[in-house]
Design a protein around this motif. Structure first.
Motif, short mmCIF file in Angstrom:
data_model
loop_
_atom_site.label_atom_id
_atom_site.label_comp_id
_atom_site.label_asym_id
_atom_site.label_seq_id
_atom_site.Cartn_x
_atom_site.Cartn_y
_atom_site.Cartn_z
N SER A 9 -3.92 -3.29 -9.53
CA SER A 9 -4.49 -3.00 -8.09
C SER A 9 -5.15 -3.95 -7.52
CB SER A 9 -5.46 -1.64 -8.18
OG SER A 9 -6.81 -2.01 -8.93
N TYR A 10 -5.34 -3.96 -6.24
CA TYR A 10 -6.10 -4.88 -5.41
C TYR A 10 -7.39 -5.30 -6.08
CZ TYR A 10 -8.67 -7.05 -1.54
OH TYR A 10 -9.47 -7.66 -0.87
N ARG A 11 -8.09 -3.97 -6.25
CA ARG A 11 -9.46 -4.06 -6.94
C ARG A 11 -9.57 -4.67 -8.27
NH1 ARG A 11 -13.38 -5.68 -4.86
NH2 ARG A 11 -12.50 -4.83 -3.31
N GLU A 12 -8.71 -4.60 -8.96
CA GLU A 12 -8.62 -4.98 -10.32
C GLU A 12 -8.38 -6.52 -10.38
OE1 GLU A 12 -6.53 -1.45 -12.99
OE2 GLU A 12 -5.33 -2.91 -11.97
N LEU A 13 -7.77 -7.04 -9.47
CA LEU A 13 -7.61 -8.33 -9.12
C LEU A 13 -8.82 -8.97 -8.69
CD1 LEU A 13 -5.58 -10.91 -8.89
CD2 LEU A 13 -5.31 -10.22 -6.47
N GLU A 24 0.86 -1.22 0.02
CA GLU A 24 -0.15 0.05 0.02
C GLU A 24 1.00 1.20 0.01
OE1 GLU A 24 -1.58 1.26 3.72
OE2 GLU A 24 -1.51 -0.98 4.11
N LYS A 25 0.38 2.55 0.11
CA LYS A 25 0.96 3.70 -0.02
C LYS A 25 2.10 3.62 1.11
CE LYS A 25 1.29 7.83 -2.33
NZ LYS A 25 1.38 7.68 -3.81
N PHE A 26 1.89 3.25 2.17
CA PHE A 26 2.82 3.19 3.56
C PHE A 26 3.93 2.64 3.10
CE2 PHE A 26 4.53 2.12 7.61
CZ PHE A 26 4.60 3.28 8.14
N SER A 27 3.82 1.40 2.76
CA SER A 27 4.92 0.69 2.21
C SER A 27 5.63 0.57 0.69
CB SER A 27 4.75 -1.14 2.55
OG SER A 27 3.52 -1.31 1.79
N GLU A 28 4.96 1.45 -0.14
CA GLU A 28 5.31 1.71 -1.49
C GLU A 28 6.66 2.05 -1.74
OE1 GLU A 28 3.40 3.78 -5.41
OE2 GLU A 28 3.88 4.96 -3.63
N ARG A 29 7.50 2.82 -0.89
CA ARG A 29 8.75 3.08 -1.05
C ARG A 29 9.65 2.04 -0.91
NH1 ARG A 29 12.50 4.79 2.69
NH2 ARG A 29 14.48 5.85 1.65
N ILE A 79 1.30 -6.12 -6.65
CA ILE A 79 -0.03 -5.53 -6.49
C ILE A 79 -0.38 -4.45 -5.69
CG2 ILE A 79 -2.57 -6.06 -6.02
CD1 ILE A 79 -1.85 -9.12 -7.30
N SER A 80 -0.94 -3.30 -5.88
CA SER A 80 -1.08 -2.13 -5.17
C SER A 80 -2.25 -1.95 -4.69
CB SER A 80 -0.36 -0.88 -5.71
OG SER A 80 -0.79 0.25 -5.04
N LEU A 81 -2.59 -1.66 -3.30
CA LEU A 81 -3.97 -1.22 -2.89
C LEU A 81 -4.36 0.06 -3.35
CD1 LEU A 81 -5.90 -2.08 -0.72
CD2 LEU A 81 -4.73 -0.42 0.85
N GLU A 82 -3.38 0.97 -3.95
CA GLU A 82 -4.01 2.07 -4.74
C GLU A 82 -4.17 1.64 -6.27
OE1 GLU A 82 -3.80 4.49 -2.74
OE2 GLU A 82 -2.76 3.22 -1.08
N GLN A 83 -5.17 2.51 -6.74
CA GLN A 83 -5.73 2.08 -8.29
C GLN A 83 -4.58 2.40 -9.17
OE1 GLN A 83 -8.63 0.88 -8.40
NE2 GLN A 83 -8.34 0.65 -10.53
#
Length: 536
Positions: A158-162, A129-134, A148-152
């Protein structure tokens, strides 16, 4: 002694007699049983969104089927770098249904530690997610996983696309009870994170022990305060599911939100580290909240001070209050539920366990037969043959050989038995620091400090702290008298190898650091000496 091993086998035999099929009680099956028992009970709460067991199962199935389309199969590692969110819980259960291995990472790890864990586990997929992206984006992969990111707009998808690619029906992949269900990374007693693989049987047995030791009942509710990359967080989730209880998510711990949820959701049980209790009970608005539903509390991960223990009794008035002493490797060592009489006591062995106190030896030369005399301090060792015990570290046969000897797990903790046979923890063989439930290696921090051009010598140890259990204290011999605390602290903050939670919270400038004739730092002597504090 091994009550749940017998219960486990008994349940399997009963199911076989009734169905003609040998059913393995893996975590995917455990979840499906909970869904089948009470599909309309509330399973999860986040913010003000309520999700029933049936609704949760539909989302879990979508994720499981979609991950299978991506090529995730049995025994694959799926790494999760996310806070306690609905998405994290859904992933946990989807991974179990797939027969894959839930592999979360401590979000407080440095980017370097995170990269190490990813390359060590070799996951098929990494969720972040954004917090761990870096940490994920900057990692250099030995073999690149699917991201796979929580962000779109992040990751490969993204998580939702999955999730929308999956189906609401999914047949649980059969898994043996000795197959690995979860792998947690722990810093342990060295600075290098170690993967701790835990089987379905380990997790089931540990959870049943947790339920019994905490006096939990059906339909308990709990606050998901402990992160789901920590064994305490996983235990709370599993116990709540088995009991068809309500798991209230708290992605970021802050006392006002925690108090609001405890009151609004009428939460009945709580399992946290002492730091969280300290913050909760010291919130000036606590008297504004109705916490009367909270009946059962427990803590683990670090020692709790006597004043804080008494404050828990006075302010929360629990019917049952447990100190749980254990580890990621073997969930339960001992428990104590007479903290009103013996605050700080670690108690007696858990329902699956045998413990011994043996002669401490930092060179790992002690054996399980080197038992100390009654009343003497010894290293605590735990039998490694129970249903709760892991079999060895991931890719670390050296660490496994050091930790498990003759089927006994050497904890590295020092303890003493009182006249009643109750255990008290008195320190560490290697002087590891436990701060806020995290294991911190003094040697790792000393190595960082010695890279500063003005530092001649450095020694690190833990100092008792009512809030954190212990804080990291650094004793420094300088090369340059112009060195300041602020300069050194800024150096530690910016050092890429040092996670922020390992950073010293106190610096003491000294003229010399006591050492043995062999040059080993005498940490206990350093702690006990009345050292002149300069530059504070």
């Amino acid at each position: 002694m091994f009550i749940f091993e017998k219960l486990y086998d008994f349940l399997k035999e009963k199911i076989f007699a009734a169905t003609g099929e040998m059913i393995v009680l893996n975590l995917g099956t455990v979840f499906e049983c909970a869904v089948g028992r009470y599909p309309n009970e509330i399973a999860l709460v986040q913010d003000k969104k309520y999700v029933s067991f049936l609704q949760l199962n539909e989302e879990v199935n979508r994720l499981a089927s979609a991950l299978r389309k991506l090529g995730v199969k049995k025994r694959d590692r799926v790494m999760v770098l996310m806070k306690n969110r609905m998405e994290t819980v859904c992933l946990f259960w989807a991974i179990q249904k797939l027969g894959a291995i839930y592999t979360p990472i401590n979000l407080r790890f440095s980017p370097e530690d995170t990269q190490y864990c990813i390359n060590d586990a070799e996951p098929r997929v990494v969720f972040y997610e954004k917090f761990s992206e870096r940490s994920v984006i900057k990692a250099r992969f030995n073999e690149r996983p699917i991201l796979i990111s929580l962000e779109q707009d992040g990751g490969d998808l993204s998580y939702r696309e999955l999730a929308v690619r999956g189906a609401s029906d999914f047949d649980c992949v059969p898994s043996d009870d000795d197959d690995i269900a979860v792998m947690l990374y722990t810093s342990g007693t060295t600075g290098v994170p170690k993967g701790v693989p835990r089987s379905h049987k380990n997790e089931y047995g540990s959870t049943m022990a947790h339920i019994l030791q905490n006096h939990y009942e059906m339909f308990e509710s709990t606050l998901g305060a402990m992160p789901l990359y920590h064994t305490m967080g996983v235990r709370s989730l599993l116990a709540t599911c088995i009991l068809n209880g309500k798991y209230v998510l708290l992605p970021d711990f802050d006392t006002r939100t925690a108090l609001t949820l405890l009151s609004r959701e009428k939460i009945s049980c709580l399992y946290m580290i002492p730091t969280m209790y300290h913050e909760l009970l010291n919130d000036p608005s606590i008297s504004d909240f109705d916490l009367s539903a909270l009946r059962k509390i427990g803590y683990a991960g670090a020692p709790m001070s006597v004043p804080l223990t008494k404050k828990c009794f006075q302010m929360l008035k629990p019917q049952h209050f447990v100190n749980h002493y254990g580890s990621t490797e073997i969930y339960t060592f001992t428990t104590c539920s007479v903290l009103d009489k013996k605050p700080g006591c670690a108690g007696r062995p858990g329902i699956h366990q045998q413990i011994r106190l043996v002669v401490p030896d930092t060179n790992a030369a002690s054996t399980p037969d080197d038992i100390v005399l009654p009343g003497e301090v010894g290293e605590i060792i735990v039998h490694a043959g129970s249903i709760e015990a892991f079999k060895g570290y991931w890719n670390r046969p050296d660490a496994t050989r050091k930790a498990i000897r003759n089927n006994w797990y050497f904890t590295g903790d020092l303890g003493i038995l009182d006249e009643d046979g109750d255990l008290f923890i008195v320190g560490r063989v290697d002087e590891i620091v436990i701060s806020g439930g995290e294991n911190i290696s003094p040697v790792e921090i000393e190595e960082v400090l010695l890279h500063h051009p003005k530092v001649l010598e450095a020694a690190v140890l833990g100092e008792e702290d009512d809030r954190w259990g212990q804080i990291v204290v650094a004793f420094i011999v300088t090369k340059d008298p112009t060195m300041t605390v602020q300069e050194l602290d800024q150096f530690c903050k910016e050092h890429p190898k040092l996670s922020n939670f390992k950073r010293p919270r106190k610096y003491v400038f000294v003229h010399e650091i006591p050492k043995s004739p062999a040059g080993k730092i005498l940490r206990r002597q350093l702690r006990s000496e009345n050292i002149e504090q300069v530059g504070q």
